[in-house]
Design a protein around this motif. Structure first.
Motif, PDB file in Angstrom:
ATOM      1  N   ARG A   3       0.836  -1.206   0.000  1.00 43.03           N
ATOM      2  CA  ARG A   3       0.000   0.000   0.000  1.00 43.03           C
ATOM      3  C   ARG A   3       0.872   1.258   0.000  1.00 43.03           C
ATOM      4  NH1 ARG A   3      -1.854   3.247   4.111  1.00 43.03           N
ATOM      5  NH2 ARG A   3      -3.759   4.437   3.662  1.00 43.03           N
ATOM      6  N   ASP A   4       1.901   1.279   0.842  1.00 41.89           N
ATOM      7  CA  ASP A   4       2.798   2.432   0.896  1.00 41.89           C
ATOM      8  C   ASP A   4       3.568   2.598  -0.413  1.00 41.89           C
ATOM      9  OD1 ASP A   4       2.016   3.122   3.413  1.00 41.89           O
ATOM     10  OD2 ASP A   4       3.761   2.288   4.437  1.00 41.89           O
ATOM     11  N   ILE A   7       1.257   4.217  -2.822  1.00 40.34           N
ATOM     12  CA  ILE A   7       1.086   5.623  -2.449  1.00 40.34           C
ATOM     13  C   ILE A   7       2.289   6.440  -2.923  1.00 40.34           C
ATOM     14  CG2 ILE A   7       1.023   7.224  -0.494  1.00 40.34           C
ATOM     15  CD1 ILE A   7      -0.672   5.143   0.988  1.00 40.34           C
ATOM     16  N   GLY A   8       3.494   5.916  -2.669  1.00 44.42           N
ATOM     17  CA  GLY A   8       4.697   6.606  -3.112  1.00 44.42           C
ATOM     18  C   GLY A   8       4.740   6.761  -4.620  1.00 44.42           C
ATOM     19  N   GLY A  10       2.158   6.933  -6.566  1.00 42.40           N
ATOM     20  CA  GLY A  10       1.143   7.900  -6.951  1.00 42.40           C
ATOM     21  C   GLY A  10       1.588   9.345  -6.803  1.00 42.40           C
ATOM     22  N   TYR A  11       2.551   9.582  -5.931  1.00 46.57           N
ATOM     23  CA  TYR A  11       3.038  10.956  -5.756  1.00 46.57           C
ATOM     24  C   TYR A  11       3.754  11.486  -6.994  1.00 46.57           C
ATOM     25  CZ  TYR A  11       1.751  12.029  -0.960  1.00 46.57           C
ATOM     26  OH  TYR A  11       1.039  12.346   0.171  1.00 46.57           O
ATOM     27  N   ARG A  14       1.142  12.966  -8.943  1.00 50.01           N
ATOM     28  CA  ARG A  14       0.817  14.216  -8.246  1.00 50.01           C
ATOM     29  C   ARG A  14       1.818  15.308  -8.615  1.00 50.01           C
ATOM     30  NH1 ARG A  14      -0.896  15.095  -2.880  1.00 50.01           N
ATOM     31  NH2 ARG A  14      -1.571  17.277  -2.698  1.00 50.01           N
ATOM     32  N   HIS A 198      10.924   4.722   5.990  1.00 52.26           N
ATOM     33  CA  HIS A 198       9.708   4.686   5.156  1.00 52.26           C
ATOM     34  C   HIS A 198      10.087   4.105   3.787  1.00 52.26           C
ATOM     35  CE1 HIS A 198       7.779   7.251   8.185  1.00 52.26           C
ATOM     36  NE2 HIS A 198       8.894   7.941   8.188  1.00 52.26           N
ATOM     37  N   LEU A 201       7.431   3.673   0.856  1.00 51.69           N
ATOM     38  CA  LEU A 201       7.058   4.962   0.273  1.00 51.69           C
ATOM     39  C   LEU A 201       8.179   5.490  -0.622  1.00 51.69           C
ATOM     40  CD1 LEU A 201       5.397   6.831   3.290  1.00 51.69           C
ATOM     41  CD2 LEU A 201       4.282   6.261   1.135  1.00 51.69           C
ATOM     42  N   LEU A 233       5.315  14.518  -0.906  1.00 51.08           N
ATOM     43  CA  LEU A 233       5.434  13.370  -0.007  1.00 51.08           C
ATOM     44  C   LEU A 233       5.989  13.807   1.351  1.00 51.08           C
ATOM     45  CD1 LEU A 233       5.307  10.316   0.523  1.00 51.08           C
ATOM     46  CD2 LEU A 233       7.557  10.109  -0.567  1.00 51.08           C
ATOM     47  N   GLU A 236       3.134  16.071   3.210  1.00 48.68           N
ATOM     48  CA  GLU A 236       1.895  15.422   3.634  1.00 48.68           C
ATOM     49  C   GLU A 236       2.101  14.186   4.498  1.00 48.68           C
ATOM     50  OE1 GLU A 236      -0.773  16.846  -0.229  1.00 48.68           O
ATOM     51  OE2 GLU A 236      -0.166  14.748  -0.041  1.00 48.68           O
ATOM     52  N   ARG A 237       3.278  13.586   4.459  1.00 48.23           N
ATOM     53  CA  ARG A 237       3.468  12.336   5.201  1.00 48.23           C
ATOM     54  C   ARG A 237       4.734  12.330   6.052  1.00 48.23           C
ATOM     55  NH1 ARG A 237       0.069   8.167   3.936  1.00 48.23           N
ATOM     56  NH2 ARG A 237      -1.403   8.655   2.278  1.00 48.23           N
TER      57      ARG A 237
END
Length: 250
Positions: A3-4, A7-8, A10-11, A14, A198, A201, A233, A236-237
């Motif tokens: 999942r992470d 997400i990474g 997807g940035y 972004r 992390h 990510l 990244l 926001e995280r």
């Protein structure tokens, strides 16, 4: 972990969206120009090197194999060459990408260094950014040596490409995260420790940037888009989790 990683990854999308937003575009011009120049040089050098290698090592009676070897060698060399040149572009453009990362952080509601900083403060930040990017490039070169040596072992050739991709993703993650974290006085060692905490990510971010660097046309956008992605990244995280850890320690 998966999942992470997603997400990474997807940035990076972004980041591509962020660099097109009004108010941020003007901070993209210089990093984009530097990246175009560096990648144009990388493409020229790659084509010349592969062509010279074909002429030198492929016998005339096997010249018909060139059409098959060209794409295979080009992909393998492109991964190594493009991510190396990407880190070089980061080094050259460090003072300008730092400003872009600061503005992205400000846009997303983070706490970037004050825009009213003194001239000495801005110069110090720029020098720190260059130093961190130079450390990232040196770190990459050190870890590249074992993989280059593996290339001389025929039986291990099949695992070499995946290893290069993983190293590329990790190194680009470190290089690009160093820009927003460097704005907050993180040195390379501290930045590397943050990425290791992390890892999924960071690898997701690095994998997305690696894909940008080897896709024609998109590779020209890799530097500003990767910078914006890393800044988002961080804002926001990573920065929030870092602040939470500091609060817990206190």
């Amino acid at each position: 972990m998966l999942r992470d990683f997603i997400i990474g990854l997807g940035y990076v999308v972004r980041g591509l969206r962020l660099i097109g937003q009004p108010g941020l575009r003007r901070y993209v011009i210089l990093p984009l120009s530097i990246n175009i120049a560096v990648f144009t040089a990388a493409i020229y050098w790659l084509v010349r090197t592969l062509d010279a290698a074909m002429q030198r090592y492929i016998p005339q009676w096997l010249s018909w194999l060139e059409w098959l070897l060209w794409p295979l060698l080009a992909v393998g060399f492109a991964v190594a060459v493009f991510y190396t040149f990407s880190l070089i572009a980061n080094l050259i453009a460090a003072p300008f990408t730092g400003l872009l990362a600061e503005r992205v952080e400000q846009r997303l509601g983070g706490r970037p260094p004050s825009a009213e900083a003194s001239l000495w403060g801005n110069l110090r930040s720029a020098l720190l950014a260059v130093r961190v990017q130079a450390a990232a490039l040196l770190y990459m070169l050190i870890w590249s040596i074992p993989l280059l040596l593996l290339g001389f072992v025929p039986a291990l050739g099949i695992v070499l490409a995946p290893l290069w991709l993983v190293l590329s993703a990790w190194m680009l993650a470190l290089g690009y995260l160093a820009t927003p974290t460097g704005n907050h006085d993180f040195d390379f060692r501290r930045n590397r420790r943050l990425a290791a905490e992390h890892r999924a990510l960071a690898l997701g971010l690095g994998t997305g940037i690696t894909a940008l660097t080897i896709v024609p046309v998109l590779n020209f956008l890799a530097l500003p888009a990767g910078t914006a992605a890393a800044a988002a990244l961080w804002t926001e995280r990573l920065s929030k989790q870092t602040n939470l850890r500091r609060s817990a320690d206190n």
